[in-house]
Design a protein around this motif. Structure first.
Motif, PDB file in Angstrom:
ATOM      1  N   ILE A  76      47.118  74.552  19.342  1.00  0.00           N
ATOM      2  CA  ILE A  76      45.930  74.643  18.484  1.00  0.00           C
ATOM      3  C   ILE A  76      46.314  74.479  17.021  1.00  0.00           C
ATOM      4  O   ILE A  76      45.636  73.756  16.274  1.00  0.00           O
ATOM      5  CB  ILE A  76      45.187  75.976  18.733  1.00  0.00           C
ATOM      6  N   MET A  77      47.393  75.117  16.603  1.00  0.00           N
ATOM      7  CA  MET A  77      47.825  74.995  15.202  1.00  0.00           C
ATOM      8  C   MET A  77      48.219  73.545  14.868  1.00  0.00           C
ATOM      9  O   MET A  77      47.874  73.041  13.795  1.00  0.00           O
ATOM     10  CB  MET A  77      49.001  75.935  14.909  1.00  0.00           C
ATOM     11  N   LEU A  78      48.926  72.889  15.771  1.00  0.00           N
ATOM     12  CA  LEU A  78      49.310  71.498  15.519  1.00  0.00           C
ATOM     13  C   LEU A  78      48.090  70.584  15.491  1.00  0.00           C
ATOM     14  O   LEU A  78      48.028  69.643  14.683  1.00  0.00           O
ATOM     15  CB  LEU A  78      50.308  71.025  16.575  1.00  0.00           C
ATOM     16  N   MET A  79      47.103  70.844  16.337  1.00  0.00           N
ATOM     17  CA  MET A  79      45.887  70.041  16.330  1.00  0.00           C
ATOM     18  C   MET A  79      45.125  70.234  15.018  1.00  0.00           C
ATOM     19  O   MET A  79      44.636  69.259  14.438  1.00  0.00           O
ATOM     20  CB  MET A  79      44.990  70.425  17.513  1.00  0.00           C
ATOM     21  N   LEU A  80      45.025  71.471  14.558  1.00  0.00           N
ATOM     22  CA  LEU A  80      44.357  71.723  13.279  1.00  0.00           C
ATOM     23  C   LEU A  80      45.091  71.040  12.137  1.00  0.00           C
ATOM     24  O   LEU A  80      44.467  70.479  11.227  1.00  0.00           O
ATOM     25  CB  LEU A  80      44.256  73.230  13.019  1.00  0.00           C
ATOM     26  N   ILE A  87      47.463  74.726   7.729  1.00  0.00           N
ATOM     27  CA  ILE A  87      47.712  75.854   8.630  1.00  0.00           C
ATOM     28  C   ILE A  87      48.557  76.943   7.986  1.00  0.00           C
ATOM     29  O   ILE A  87      48.661  78.032   8.534  1.00  0.00           O
ATOM     30  CB  ILE A  87      48.339  75.393   9.956  1.00  0.00           C
ATOM     31  N   GLY A  88      49.154  76.695   6.856  1.00  0.00           N
ATOM     32  CA  GLY A  88      49.943  77.722   6.165  1.00  0.00           C
ATOM     33  C   GLY A  88      49.133  78.977   5.877  1.00  0.00           C
ATOM     34  O   GLY A  88      49.551  80.093   6.211  1.00  0.00           O
ATOM     35  N   PRO A  89      47.957  78.831   5.251  1.00  0.00           N
ATOM     36  CA  PRO A  89      47.136  80.021   5.023  1.00  0.00           C
ATOM     37  C   PRO A  89      46.664  80.674   6.329  1.00  0.00           C
ATOM     38  O   PRO A  89      46.518  81.897   6.391  1.00  0.00           O
ATOM     39  CB  PRO A  89      45.934  79.482   4.243  1.00  0.00           C
ATOM     40  N   LEU A  90      46.439  79.880   7.378  1.00  0.00           N
ATOM     41  CA  LEU A  90      46.040  80.456   8.663  1.00  0.00           C
ATOM     42  C   LEU A  90      47.151  81.318   9.250  1.00  0.00           C
ATOM     43  O   LEU A  90      46.897  82.405   9.777  1.00  0.00           O
ATOM     44  CB  LEU A  90      45.676  79.354   9.654  1.00  0.00           C
ATOM     45  N   ALA A  94      46.975  85.225   9.805  1.00  0.00           N
ATOM     46  CA  ALA A  94      47.238  85.783  11.130  1.00  0.00           C
ATOM     47  C   ALA A  94      48.287  86.890  11.047  1.00  0.00           C
ATOM     48  O   ALA A  94      48.188  87.904  11.751  1.00  0.00           O
ATOM     49  CB  ALA A  94      47.698  84.683  12.086  1.00  0.00           C
ATOM     50  N   GLY A  95      49.272  86.715  10.182  1.00  0.00           N
ATOM     51  CA  GLY A  95      50.279  87.761   9.989  1.00  0.00           C
ATOM     52  C   GLY A  95      49.682  89.031   9.421  1.00  0.00           C
ATOM     53  O   GLY A  95      49.983  90.137   9.872  1.00  0.00           O
ATOM     54  N   VAL A  96      48.824  88.879   8.422  1.00  0.00           N
ATOM     55  CA  VAL A  96      48.179  90.046   7.816  1.00  0.00           C
ATOM     56  C   VAL A  96      47.253  90.721   8.818  1.00  0.00           C
ATOM     57  O   VAL A  96      47.243  91.952   8.951  1.00  0.00           O
ATOM     58  CB  VAL A  96      47.410  89.629   6.538  1.00  0.00           C
ATOM     59  N   VAL A  97      46.465  89.923   9.549  1.00  0.00           N
ATOM     60  CA  VAL A  97      45.565  90.483  10.557  1.00  0.00           C
ATOM     61  C   VAL A  97      46.376  91.174  11.659  1.00  0.00           C
ATOM     62  O   VAL A  97      46.022  92.263  12.120  1.00  0.00           O
ATOM     63  CB  VAL A  97      44.638  89.396  11.144  1.00  0.00           C
ATOM     64  N   GLY A  98      47.473  90.558  12.057  1.00  0.00           N
ATOM     65  CA  GLY A  98      48.334  91.168  13.067  1.00  0.00           C
ATOM     66  C   GLY A  98      48.902  92.490  12.614  1.00  0.00           C
ATOM     67  O   GLY A  98      48.979  93.449  13.392  1.00  0.00           O
ATOM     68  N   LEU A  99      49.283  92.570  11.355  1.00  0.00           N
ATOM     69  CA  LEU A  99      49.785  93.825  10.810  1.00  0.00           C
ATOM     70  C   LEU A  99      48.692  94.881  10.773  1.00  0.00           C
ATOM     71  O   LEU A  99      48.917  96.043  11.156  1.00  0.00           O
ATOM     72  CB  LEU A  99      50.339  93.585   9.401  1.00  0.00           C
ATOM     73  N   ALA A 100      47.494  94.495  10.347  1.00  0.00           N
ATOM     74  CA  ALA A 100      46.372  95.433  10.309  1.00  0.00           C
ATOM     75  C   ALA A 100      45.998  95.900  11.709  1.00  0.00           C
ATOM     76  O   ALA A 100      45.734  97.091  11.932  1.00  0.00           O
ATOM     77  CB  ALA A 100      45.168  94.788   9.632  1.00  0.00           C
TER      78      ALA A 100
END
Length: 180
Positions: A76-80, A87-90, A94-100
């Motif tokens: 999905i990331m490669l397709m986007l 995809i850098g900001p995504l 995702a890292g911040v959301v994962g931490l939260a």
């Protein structure tokens, strides 16, 4: 004559070809790993230690699910990225959301950690008859977060590992039968 329309079509054609290649390689990778895991599981079925076979079988099923999700996320990331979405900001989001989520969902983390230890220690395997969290029955499935038990009445109990404080495994290593 303006040929910019043909250039746009040529560029979009290349994007769709690249997306098709990404999907094909992702599917090929998933199918290859699934086949390798299935062959490994089939070779383990011939071993003599039933408990060890069930434990490894359970771990390989969890590994297969984890790898499938990882491949899907990468595809999905490669397709986007191919569609021109940065995809850098995504990935950072995702890292911040994962931490939260990690801090906010302590029960989920407890489920996963407890589940890993129960599986790695071989306390429960698929096919065992167990009693956990007040429910007893045959283990039908084990995921990284839950255990599914089918009781003698046919009811399915899905028990999160965070609720498991003790495990009573009736069929592990030996069986006792009482009769008159």
């Amino acid at each position: 004559m303006d040929l910019s329309f043909l250039n746009i079509f040529k560029d979009s054609y290349q994007v769709f070809v690249n997306i098709f290649i990404i999907i094909f390689i992702g599917f090929l990778g998933w199918k290859t790993l699934s086949t390798l895991i299935k062959k490994k599981l089939d070779s383990l079925d011939n071993s003599k230690d039933e408990a060890q076979t069930q434990r490894i079988n359970t771990l390989f099923r969890i590994l297969k699910n984890f790898v499938s999700i990882a491949i899907l996320i990468v595809v999905i990331m490669l397709m986007l990225s191919e569609l021109g979405i940065e995809i850098g900001p995504l990935i950072a989001a995702a890292g911040v959301v994962g931490l939260a989520v990690g801090f906010g969902s302590q029960t989920l983390v407890k489920d996963i950690i407890t589940g890993l230890f129960i599986i790695l220690e071989g306390q429960i395997t698929i096919g065992d008859i167990v009693e956990v969290a007040g429910h007893s029955g045959r283990v039908e499935a084990i995921t990284i977060r839950t255990v599914r038990l089918r009781d003698v009445n046919g009811h399915l109990h899905v028990v999160p590992f965070s609720e498991v404080t003790t495990v009573k495994n009736i069929t592990q290593d030996q069986d006792y039968h009482s009769f008159e």
